[in-house]
Write an enzyme that holds these catalytic residues in place. Structure first.
Site, PDB file in Angstrom:
ATOM      1  N   ASP A  30       0.838  -1.224   0.026  1.00 16.99           N
ATOM      2  CA  ASP A  30      -0.001  -0.103   0.105  1.00 16.99           C
ATOM      3  C   ASP A  30       1.158   1.380   0.122  1.00 16.99           C
ATOM      4  OD1 ASP A  30      -3.197   0.627   0.837  1.00 16.99           O
ATOM      5  OD2 ASP A  30      -1.765   2.378   0.963  1.00 16.99           O
ATOM      6  N   ASN A  85     -12.897  -2.969   3.291  1.00 14.74           N
ATOM      7  CA  ASN A  85     -13.640  -1.721   3.071  1.00 14.74           C
ATOM      8  C   ASN A  85     -14.721  -1.844   2.172  1.00 14.74           C
ATOM      9  OD1 ASN A  85     -12.307  -0.560   5.680  1.00 14.74           O
ATOM     10  ND2 ASN A  85     -10.913   0.476   4.385  1.00 14.74           N
ATOM     11  N   GLN A  92     -14.222   2.949   1.766  1.00 19.82           N
ATOM     12  CA  GLN A  92     -13.534   2.331   0.687  1.00 19.82           C
ATOM     13  C   GLN A  92     -13.418   3.611  -0.157  1.00 19.82           C
ATOM     14  OE1 GLN A  92     -15.989  -0.493  -1.474  1.00 19.82           O
ATOM     15  NE2 GLN A  92     -14.524  -0.800  -3.142  1.00 19.82           N
ATOM     16  N   VAL A  94     -11.135   3.062  -3.276  1.00 16.30           N
ATOM     17  CA  VAL A  94     -10.852   2.561  -4.675  1.00 16.30           C
ATOM     18  C   VAL A  94     -11.869   1.374  -4.850  1.00 16.30           C
ATOM     19  CG1 VAL A  94      -9.242   1.429  -6.132  1.00 16.30           C
ATOM     20  CG2 VAL A  94      -8.409   2.895  -4.383  1.00 16.30           C
ATOM     21  N   HIS A  98     -10.549  -5.138  -2.653  1.00 17.31           N
ATOM     22  CA  HIS A  98      -9.185  -5.576  -2.310  1.00 17.31           C
ATOM     23  C   HIS A  98      -8.982  -5.715  -1.014  1.00 17.31           C
ATOM     24  CE1 HIS A  98     -10.088  -1.207  -1.989  1.00 17.31           C
ATOM     25  NE2 HIS A  98      -9.309  -1.342  -0.912  1.00 17.31           N
ATOM     26  N   HIS A 100      -6.905  -5.691   2.377  1.00 15.42           N
ATOM     27  CA  HIS A 100      -5.744  -5.238   3.025  1.00 15.42           C
ATOM     28  C   HIS A 100      -5.244  -6.120   4.214  1.00 15.42           C
ATOM     29  CE1 HIS A 100      -6.850  -0.904   2.442  1.00 15.42           C
ATOM     30  NE2 HIS A 100      -8.070  -1.307   2.372  1.00 15.42           N
TER      31      HIS A 100
END
Ligand code: AMP
Length: 112
Positions: A30, A85, A92, A94, A98, A100
């Site tokens: 990240d 998220n 969230q 993006v 995804h 994390h």
């Protein structure tokens, strides 16, 4: 045109510190880490958010999830946290699913 930053990383149009990649997912550090180790695991085929997900149509999401232990092992993490998220109200930013992976320190249960 889709402005999805993660699709651009997959296409190598934007650089990233990639730690794992296969046909169906990619994992990279990240850019704004929230723990000593903070890596994102991403399905290559885009699903915007978990609310949109269906197992039949989105096998890459299942695949990305299944690779989390492998990515954690590459990172040398024995203990770690996985966060997804879903939606603006859950932070969230993006809209390409995804996971994390956070670790590299003892994590408190309450989010910082
Ligand atoms: P979320 O807020 O759950 O949607 O997470 C999006 C994450 O993507 C954030 O933690 C960002 O720091 C991260 N991010 C955004 N752009 C990049 C990038 N170019 N390279 C790596 N991580 C990124």
């Amino acid at each position: 045109m889709d402005n999805d930053i993660f699709l651009k990383i997959i296409a190598r149009e934007v650089p990233a510190d990639i730690v794992y990649e296969d046909e169906h997912c990619i994992a990279f550090h990240d850019i704004a880490p929230k723990a000593p180790t903070h890596v994102l695991v991403i399905p290559k085929r885009k699903t915007p958010k978990l609310s949109d997900f269906t197992p039949d149509k989105d096998p890459d999401v299942m695949h990305a999830f299944s690779k989390i232990p492998h990515v954690a092992k590459i990172l040398g993490l024995e203990d770690f946290r996985v966060i997804l998220n879903n939606g603006e109200g859950a932070c969230q930013t993006v809209f390409h699913i995804h996971f994390h992976i956070l670790g590299g320190k003892r994590l408190a249960w309450q989010p910082d």
